[in-house]
Design an enzyme around this catalytic site. Sequence first.
Site, PDB file in Angstrom:
ATOM      1  CB  SER A 195      -0.947  -0.047   1.203  1.00  0.00           C
ATOM      2  OG  SER A 195      -1.908   0.955   1.143  1.00  0.00           O
ATOM      3  CG  PHE A 196       2.105   5.141   2.838  1.00  0.00           C
ATOM      4  CD1 PHE A 196       1.637   6.425   2.625  1.00  0.00           C
ATOM      5  CD2 PHE A 196       3.346   4.983   3.451  1.00  0.00           C
ATOM      6  CE1 PHE A 196       2.396   7.536   3.006  1.00  0.00           C
ATOM      7  CE2 PHE A 196       4.106   6.075   3.822  1.00  0.00           C
ATOM      8  CZ  PHE A 196       3.625   7.360   3.602  1.00  0.00           C
TER       9      PHE A 196
END
Length: 932
Positions: A741-742
């Site tokens: 993700s991030f």
Amino acid sequence: MTILESLPAETGVAPPAQEARNVADLLVLAARQVPDRGVRYSLTGQVTEGRLQTYPELLDDARRILAGLHARGAGPGRTVALLLERPDEFLPAFWACLLGGMPACPMVPIRNDPQRWAAQLTHAGALLDEPLLVTSGRLRAELPDVPGLEVADLADLEATSIPADLEIHQAKPADVALLVLTSGSTGNSKAVMLSHANLLASMRAKAEVQGLTGEDVTLNWISYDHVAALLEAHLLPLSVGATQLHTTPDTILGDPLRFLRLIDAHRVTMTFTPNFLLGLINRALSQLPEDLRLDLSSLRRIISGGEANLVSTGAAFLDALAPYGLDRGVLWPAFGMTETCAGSIYNRTFPAGDAGAEFAAVGRPVTGLSIRVVEDGGHRSLADGEVGEVQLYGPMVTEGYLNNNRATEDAFTADGWFRTGDLGRLTDGRLSLVGRSKDSIIVNGVNYFSHEMESLLEELDGIDKSYVAAFPTRPEGSDTEQLVIAFATTLPADDEAELHRLLIAVRNSVVMAWGFRPSLLLPLPKEAFPKTSLGKIQRPLMRSRLESGAYAAQQEAVADLVTRQLGGHVAPEGELETALAGIYAELFEVAPDAISATASFFDLGGTSLDILRLKRLLGVRLGVEDLPVLAILTAPSVRALSGRLEAGSAADEGVYDPIVPLQTSGEKTPLFCVHPGVGEVLVFVNLAKYFVHERPFYALRARGFNPGEKPFESFAEMARSYADAIRAKQPHGPYALAGYSFGAAVAFEVAKLLEAEGERVDFLGSFNLPPHIKYRMDELDFIETAVNLAMFLDLISKQQAKELPEQLRPLSKEEQLAHLIRIAPPERLAELDLDLPRFTAWADLADGLTGLGRTYQPSGQVRSMSIFYAIPLRGTKQDWLNKEVRRWDDFTVEPNRFLDVPGEHYTLMGPKHVANFQSILRAELDRALDAK
């Protein structure tokens, strides 16, 4: 007047089943009405060849064998057991029995176990009232010595002349036509009675729902002791006058793609197969160097039954074969039992109707069959969606079991409904099965179903598919059942390190899926798995063998291997190490003296959940409070953790190091994984265990969790810090980086720094993130971030995460966080050792990282990337891939690889999907790194 003379006159291609008065009529009518059609036998490796036995020829051969049976003194009512493996031997003998009014009972040999085979034949002899056993000369020579067993050689029967006055017996509808032995140990199998009326009702209903006609061509490869082969794939096509193709199990299982070649060569329109063959075909297709030359457009129906149908397997099969003309709606998961004349319930909306499910529903019943779901042990019908016992009623349901009144009484309710023994639910008349009660393991009062675990473990690298058995055992003195996992491997026999890795992978997969550890892992050779002709493992037999000591040598070998791989046993020293060993033993449910002081907590079987349990036990047993999770991650053995505890809080002070070593063994290039937006690395713990003895697995943790640590002030500072830490651990490339993700954006920036410094980054992975994250970060105010953190930690549900931000936004920050803690399950908070102050600090850190993401604009390029994409937070997976994820192509020099992984954004590495994810990831790492 004979039955031949009394049958209706020729009516072209009218379905024989509509005119038949008993099952024998089906063949007689087919021979009269469609004399150019019949059974083709494909018994060699040549898919285009095969002898066609027309229905008139099959009728003549059957009448000749019937004459031979008469010559042996067999007449109407005498049961004939058929021990014949070749389809061109079995089918004529089967029809001879039906034409003569003799109930036929298919059997299979039990090779390599004469004692068990003799027990089976002895039991069958008593159960079937001393049947005549018809077999081939080849099998007759192998038969064990069974007193009183009357045996006839098929060749002798076939040599009999047909007398002019040979009559076909006019069976009554209620007469038994077929006896099928249920699976079970040799001494307790039952004989299901299927009458002529049962079979005819079933054929008519099946033909109607499947839309079969005389123009169809069917394919069967299953042996005839399985009811689906005989009914679904032989009687059914014959009942409509269709042409049928028959081959043997070994020709398909030895080369699964032959199944597809036969369909293409003979323009097959309908076939039956269990789910496991679909999986074998998927694997075989994935290993092909080039595409096959196939046209599968003729196939309009695959009935798949005999075991649970995994949605992912069926969908992958359809996807893989779509380029060859296979229609998307061709696959019908089905349910049936011997007692219901095989398939009687069909799922006609697969795969669209099963989207998001792990196992396909079995669908709706054929005409005439009724379904009800009742409370377990009772008779009250349950409402839609409630799980209970599945019961059936209809003309295709057996009247019971031969010579077994007790079993018959147990199988039926007082009002005549058949108790399937399966648990399921009805939704708008559509049946889904939850599991089979007799194939369950009950641990601490909770039922777990064997097929669920087996389907999960089959996805692990090194497991030989279809050779996994999950079954219970109950050691002496135990107050609950315990789980045994037996499996065959594809690993080299002398590769102990790989076998140990696989043992850890199997154990961790069970823990994550079911929440408890198997008591025993048993790597066994394939021949140690007793199977039915359909490929179903006989779990009860394996349990009895285990409990009789048959696997003692394998158990000892596994224990010795594990001890060696953990570096030998090192006894704990001193009071603290002894106490810690006792805590580890409590967690892993073993004796304290089995814990080596130098063995890693994770190598012993610890998971991310166990870290939190360990923290709690340290507080209860030793009074250790506020021990950081990082301390356990970096000091996972009894000896290392003892040293860490003796050093006290001073060990928490010092220079921040983002590197958390989750797995340090293995000679391959290490993998560095960057944390998601919550900053923590626990999400990687379970994934890292699959890399044991293969490659080190390091996670990068955000700054700010420990006392005195100042959070990063910019995205660039974070990337630089991580790049420096990676080079400190591994001074030079090639490097393998990834981010979840991030963290994918951070990993991209780290890779740019490393490449700018002249280093090679041969693998750069993005776990479900596109390059442009600013728009998503802009959507996340503090409460959105806090709610996402709560969902990530399983404090709230996905639905709550959608609703809560709007509800909580008018409140103050303190009130928002207090509400999230207030509605969280207390037991989950206890597991996480989480209270309001700790959650507040974590939320602040996550919000700070979100703020850094709002400033992030991707730029520049790296060499290439591997992007793993799952179901996004919103929108379709295809739009996510095409409109967002593929934008990574703007930031690489070479083409990227896009890999579809199961699960959703927050679950792709969760317990349900981590086994699949790790397999895809490890294969991609090998491709990118180790092939260079």
